[in-house]
Design a protein around this motif. Structure first.
Motif, PDB file in Angstrom:
ATOM      1  N   HIS A   1      -0.475  17.100  -7.763  1.00  0.00           N
ATOM      2  CA  HIS A   1       0.866  17.130  -7.159  1.00  0.00           C
ATOM      3  C   HIS A   1       1.460  15.733  -7.212  1.00  0.00           C
ATOM      4  CE1 HIS A   1      -1.045  20.716  -5.363  1.00  0.00           C
ATOM      5  NE2 HIS A   1       0.179  21.207  -5.441  1.00  0.00           N
ATOM      6  N   VAL A   2       0.576  14.742  -7.055  1.00  0.00           N
ATOM      7  CA  VAL A   2       1.051  13.351  -7.005  1.00  0.00           C
ATOM      8  C   VAL A   2       0.083  12.421  -7.725  1.00  0.00           C
ATOM      9  CG1 VAL A   2       1.647  11.432  -5.471  1.00  0.00           C
ATOM     10  CG2 VAL A   2       2.023  13.761  -4.705  1.00  0.00           C
ATOM     11  N   LEU A   3       0.645  11.448  -8.424  1.00  0.00           N
ATOM     12  CA  LEU A   3      -0.165  10.343  -8.939  1.00  0.00           C
ATOM     13  C   LEU A   3       0.211   9.134  -8.105  1.00  0.00           C
ATOM     14  CD1 LEU A   3       0.723  11.878 -12.026  1.00  0.00           C
ATOM     15  CD2 LEU A   3      -1.215  10.432 -12.458  1.00  0.00           C
ATOM     16  N   LEU A   4      -0.785   8.512  -7.491  1.00  0.00           N
ATOM     17  CA  LEU A   4      -0.498   7.304  -6.699  1.00  0.00           C
ATOM     18  C   LEU A   4      -0.824   6.101  -7.553  1.00  0.00           C
ATOM     19  CD1 LEU A   4      -1.797   7.862  -3.050  1.00  0.00           C
ATOM     20  CD2 LEU A   4       0.544   7.803  -3.862  1.00  0.00           C
ATOM     21  N   LEU A   5       0.196   5.376  -7.976  1.00  0.00           N
ATOM     22  CA  LEU A   5      -0.019   4.185  -8.798  1.00  0.00           C
ATOM     23  C   LEU A   5      -0.213   3.005  -7.847  1.00  0.00           C
ATOM     24  CD1 LEU A   5      -0.198   2.749 -11.443  1.00  0.00           C
ATOM     25  CD2 LEU A   5       2.230   2.991 -11.756  1.00  0.00           C
ATOM     26  N   VAL A   6      -1.479   2.591  -7.718  1.00  0.00           N
ATOM     27  CA  VAL A   6      -1.820   1.577  -6.711  1.00  0.00           C
ATOM     28  C   VAL A   6      -1.713   0.169  -7.295  1.00  0.00           C
ATOM     29  CG1 VAL A   6      -3.589   0.850  -5.057  1.00  0.00           C
ATOM     30  CG2 VAL A   6      -3.392   3.261  -5.666  1.00  0.00           C
ATOM     31  N   THR A   7      -1.038  -0.713  -6.557  1.00  0.00           N
ATOM     32  CA  THR A   7      -0.902  -2.108  -6.971  1.00  0.00           C
ATOM     33  C   THR A   7      -0.864  -2.992  -5.728  1.00  0.00           C
ATOM     34  OG1 THR A   7       0.456  -3.696  -8.193  1.00  0.00           O
ATOM     35  CG2 THR A   7       1.643  -1.917  -7.183  1.00  0.00           C
ATOM     36  N   GLN A   8      -1.391  -4.207  -5.871  1.00  0.00           N
ATOM     37  CA  GLN A   8      -1.401  -5.099  -4.700  1.00  0.00           C
ATOM     38  C   GLN A   8      -0.031  -5.733  -4.516  1.00  0.00           C
ATOM     39  OE1 GLN A   8      -4.663  -7.919  -4.591  1.00  0.00           O
ATOM     40  NE2 GLN A   8      -3.623  -9.135  -3.034  1.00  0.00           N
ATOM     41  N   LEU A   9       0.423  -5.730  -3.286  1.00  0.00           N
ATOM     42  CA  LEU A   9       1.735  -6.306  -2.963  1.00  0.00           C
ATOM     43  C   LEU A   9       1.816  -7.771  -3.432  1.00  0.00           C
ATOM     44  CD1 LEU A   9       4.151  -5.151  -1.191  1.00  0.00           C
ATOM     45  CD2 LEU A   9       3.322  -6.670   0.562  1.00  0.00           C
ATOM     46  N   GLY A  10       2.874  -8.087  -4.159  1.00  0.00           N
ATOM     47  CA  GLY A  10       3.085  -9.464  -4.622  1.00  0.00           C
ATOM     48  C   GLY A  10       2.252  -9.858  -5.820  1.00  0.00           C
ATOM     49  N   ARG A  11       1.500  -8.899  -6.373  1.00  0.00           N
ATOM     50  CA  ARG A  11       0.621  -9.224  -7.512  1.00  0.00           C
ATOM     51  C   ARG A  11       0.840  -8.251  -8.669  1.00  0.00           C
ATOM     52  NH1 ARG A  11      -3.961 -11.908  -5.097  1.00  0.00           N
ATOM     53  NH2 ARG A  11      -2.938 -13.569  -3.943  1.00  0.00           N
ATOM     54  N   TYR A  12       2.061  -7.884  -8.933  1.00  0.00           N
ATOM     55  CA  TYR A  12       2.304  -6.959 -10.044  1.00  0.00           C
ATOM     56  C   TYR A  12       2.312  -7.765 -11.341  1.00  0.00           C
ATOM     57  CZ  TYR A  12       3.972  -3.029 -12.728  1.00  0.00           C
ATOM     58  OH  TYR A  12       4.068  -2.023 -13.663  1.00  0.00           O
ATOM     59  N   THR A  13       1.189  -7.693 -12.061  1.00  0.00           N
ATOM     60  CA  THR A  13       1.007  -8.534 -13.249  1.00  0.00           C
ATOM     61  C   THR A  13       1.093  -7.715 -14.540  1.00  0.00           C
ATOM     62  OG1 THR A  13      -1.352  -8.124 -13.212  1.00  0.00           O
ATOM     63  CG2 THR A  13      -0.573 -10.038 -11.954  1.00  0.00           C
ATOM     64  N   SER A  14       0.851  -8.399 -15.663  1.00  0.00           N
ATOM     65  CA  SER A  14       0.880  -7.687 -16.951  1.00  0.00           C
ATOM     66  C   SER A  14      -0.243  -6.639 -17.012  1.00  0.00           C
ATOM     67  CB  SER A  14       0.745  -8.675 -18.104  1.00  0.00           C
ATOM     68  OG  SER A  14      -0.431  -9.420 -17.944  1.00  0.00           O
ATOM     69  N   GLN A  15      -1.329  -6.896 -16.276  1.00  0.00           N
ATOM     70  CA  GLN A  15      -2.437  -5.910 -16.227  1.00  0.00           C
ATOM     71  C   GLN A  15      -1.966  -4.608 -15.568  1.00  0.00           C
ATOM     72  OE1 GLN A  15      -5.647  -8.169 -14.354  1.00  0.00           O
ATOM     73  NE2 GLN A  15      -7.053  -6.944 -15.585  1.00  0.00           N
ATOM     74  N   ASP A  16      -1.132  -4.765 -14.521  1.00  0.00           N
ATOM     75  CA  ASP A  16      -0.587  -3.570 -13.855  1.00  0.00           C
ATOM     76  C   ASP A  16       0.348  -2.823 -14.805  1.00  0.00           C
ATOM     77  OD1 ASP A  16      -1.218  -3.654 -10.716  1.00  0.00           O
ATOM     78  OD2 ASP A  16      -0.947  -5.689 -11.446  1.00  0.00           O
ATOM     79  N   GLN A  17       1.104  -3.611 -15.592  1.00  0.00           N
ATOM     80  CA  GLN A  17       2.030  -2.972 -16.546  1.00  0.00           C
ATOM     81  C   GLN A  17       1.253  -2.172 -17.577  1.00  0.00           C
ATOM     82  OE1 GLN A  17       5.176  -5.452 -18.296  1.00  0.00           O
ATOM     83  NE2 GLN A  17       4.764  -6.889 -16.667  1.00  0.00           N
TER      84      GLN A  17
ATOM     85  N   ILE B   1      -4.092  11.998  -7.549  1.00  0.00           N
ATOM     86  CA  ILE B   1      -4.924  11.146  -8.427  1.00  0.00           C
ATOM     87  C   ILE B   1      -4.557   9.691  -8.157  1.00  0.00           C
ATOM     88  CG2 ILE B   1      -5.622  10.608 -10.792  1.00  0.00           C
ATOM     89  CD1 ILE B   1      -4.825  13.340 -11.683  1.00  0.00           C
ATOM     90  N   LEU B   2      -5.581   8.870  -7.931  1.00  0.00           N
ATOM     91  CA  LEU B   2      -5.353   7.438  -7.714  1.00  0.00           C
ATOM     92  C   LEU B   2      -5.460   6.728  -9.052  1.00  0.00           C
ATOM     93  CD1 LEU B   2      -7.719   7.192  -4.657  1.00  0.00           C
ATOM     94  CD2 LEU B   2      -5.256   6.877  -4.534  1.00  0.00           C
ATOM     95  N   VAL B   3      -4.396   6.045  -9.448  1.00  0.00           N
ATOM     96  CA  VAL B   3      -4.415   5.316 -10.724  1.00  0.00           C
ATOM     97  C   VAL B   3      -3.990   3.868 -10.497  1.00  0.00           C
ATOM     98  CG1 VAL B   3      -4.003   7.359 -12.170  1.00  0.00           C
ATOM     99  CG2 VAL B   3      -2.054   6.103 -11.255  1.00  0.00           C
ATOM    100  N   GLY B   4      -4.312   3.011 -11.456  1.00  0.00           N
ATOM    101  CA  GLY B   4      -3.935   1.594 -11.336  1.00  0.00           C
ATOM    102  C   GLY B   4      -5.074   0.716 -11.805  1.00  0.00           C
ATOM    103  N   LYS B   5      -4.788  -0.586 -11.857  1.00  0.00           N
ATOM    104  CA  LYS B   5      -5.801  -1.512 -12.389  1.00  0.00           C
ATOM    105  C   LYS B   5      -6.966  -1.674 -11.405  1.00  0.00           C
ATOM    106  CE  LYS B   5      -4.321  -5.940 -10.684  1.00  0.00           C
ATOM    107  NZ  LYS B   5      -3.586  -7.134 -10.856  1.00  0.00           N
ATOM    108  N   THR B   6      -8.064  -2.180 -11.921  1.00  0.00           N
ATOM    109  CA  THR B   6      -9.254  -2.348 -11.091  1.00  0.00           C
ATOM    110  C   THR B   6      -9.019  -3.392  -9.982  1.00  0.00           C
ATOM    111  OG1 THR B   6     -11.619  -2.775 -11.149  1.00  0.00           O
ATOM    112  CG2 THR B   6     -10.303  -4.083 -12.643  1.00  0.00           C
ATOM    113  N   GLY B   7      -9.540  -3.103  -8.818  1.00  0.00           N
ATOM    114  CA  GLY B   7      -9.423  -4.035  -7.695  1.00  0.00           C
ATOM    115  C   GLY B   7      -8.099  -3.961  -6.951  1.00  0.00           C
ATOM    116  N   ALA B   8      -7.201  -3.047  -7.388  1.00  0.00           N
ATOM    117  CA  ALA B   8      -5.886  -2.949  -6.730  1.00  0.00           C
ATOM    118  C   ALA B   8      -6.025  -2.355  -5.327  1.00  0.00           C
ATOM    119  CB  ALA B   8      -4.940  -2.097  -7.566  1.00  0.00           C
TER     120      ALA B   8
END
Ligand SMILES: Nc1nc2c(ncn2[C@@H]2O[C@H](COP(=O)(O)OP(=O)(O)OP(=O)(O)O)[C@@H](O)[C@H]2O)c(=O)[nH]1
Length: 337
Positions: free
Chosen positions: A107-123, A26-33
């Motif tokens: 089996h896996v959740l992939l928490l997708v985030t852009q490198l160098g842009r881990y913001t409060s939205q990602d949290q 499952i791909l999870v994370g904020k929009t546009g990541a």
């Protein structure tokens, strides 16, 4: 009711007899990541719509399949449900769809985030993942950084080591240090290499979990209700109610855990302050004692000096008198010429 949901509900029967080599992600994370782009990279085809957009592109959960070596790969892409502030109807609908598409469990959740842009939205997105799937889902989560090209050839481990983003470090620690990076614009050999790296990480994770996929009460409920006598509409309604309850419970657990960690931090600060005050007081008392001893020593010294001086003042005139008397006596005894 949505025909898709009927199909998904029915498909859990298939889920139970899925081939042993099937891998559900499952791909999870904020929009546009870069969730859809990462899904496309793994499947090596344009399975999900992914392009630069000022608006959320993925509107609903969707599933696509592909393969990697002898494994059948099933990927579930998710919409912007991890950034919605409130618990609205659409969130529950999408969460339900995600459950139904990933039954009997990912089996896996992939928490997708852009490198160098881990913001409060990602949290917030990471918190929402816990709310939907439960805290234990972190044990099956891998943090996938997109825009790997921004590393400019540097290593991801070094990047994490030098990162001062505490929230990101906390997330990576909660995910057991499982991290991976993708350049979703890579092609050919480079693309294969990064997918292999991810697959190796997934294999390690599965070995750790004895090959088991993630599950929770809601997945069990879907599997159990397959045998029930009630119709699909009723089942879905009941499932949604359970999902709402589950998410509310998770939300209060998370709030409680946060309050507890805040309390712990407050107690730690108080203890630190008390320790510092105690240390300062001890130091003050010690310096006063030293000062007192020095004063006493100085007084003693002064007293002894005065004593000595007084004694000298008393002895010297006495000696002088004796000396003068002796001289006078001697003078008297000497005959005058
Ligand atoms: N340069 C570069 N661009 C990327 C990378 N990953 C994603 N992108 C771009 O980022 C944009 C957003 O990617 P998406 O895959 O649509 O992101 P998403 O998380 O699925 O977004 P939503 O579907 O709107 O929730 C697209 O223009 C992608 O091409 C990457 O690794 N490198």
């Amino acid at each position: 009711m949505d025909q898709n949901e009927h199909n998904h509900w029915g498909s859990h029967a298939k889920g139970q007899c899925t081939s042993r080599s099937e891998l559900r992600i499952i791909l999870v994370g904020k929009t546009g990541a870069g969730k859809s782009a990462a899904g496309n990279s793994i499947l090596r085809k344009q399975a999900f719509e992914s392009k630069l957009s000022s608006r959320t592109l993925t509107k609903t959960c969707s599933k696509s399949q592909g393969s990697w070596e002898d494994r059948e790969i099933v990927i579930i892409d998710t919409p912007d449900m991890f950034s919605w502030k409130d618990h609205c109807e659409a969130l529950y609908t999408e969460a339900q769809r995600c459950y139904l598409l990933s039954v009997p469990g990912p089996h896996v959740l992939l928490l997708v985030t852009q490198l160098g842009r881990y913001t409060s939205q990602d949290q917030e997105a990471a918190q929402r993942v816990k709310e939907i799937f439960g805290e234990d889902a972190m044990g099956h989560t891998i943090v996938l950084f997109t825009h790997k090209e921004d590393l400019s050839g540097g290593s991801l481990i070094d990047y994490m080591r030098n990162s001062d983003n505490k929230a990101l470090s906390k997330l990576v620690a909660a995910c057991g240090g499982r991290i991976c990076a993708f350049n979703n614009r890579a092609e050919g050999r480079n693309q294969d290499d990064q997918v292999k790296e991810l697959m190796d990480l997934i294999e390690d994770l599965l070995m750790e979990k004895n090959g088991d996929h993630y599950t929770n009460g809601l997945y069990s409920l879907i599997l159990r209700s397959k045998c029930g006598s009630v119709g699909s509409d009723q089942k879905l309604k009941e499932f949604k109610e359970s999902l709402i309850k589950y998410m509310e419970t998770q939300r209060s657990y998370i709030a409680l855990a946060e309050a507890n960690s805040l309390k712990r931090a407050l107690i730690k600060t108080q203890l630190c302050v008390l320790f510092c005050i105690q240390l300062c007081l001890r130091l003050l008392i010690l310096s006063l004692c030293i000062l007192h001893s020095m004063c006493t020593l100085f007084c003693c010294l002064l007293f002894s000096m005065c004593n000595l001086l007084c004694s000298l003042l008393f002895i010297i005139p006495k000696k002088l008198m004796i000396f003068s008397r002796t001289v006078i006596r001697l003078e008297r005894r000497t005959p005058r010429l």
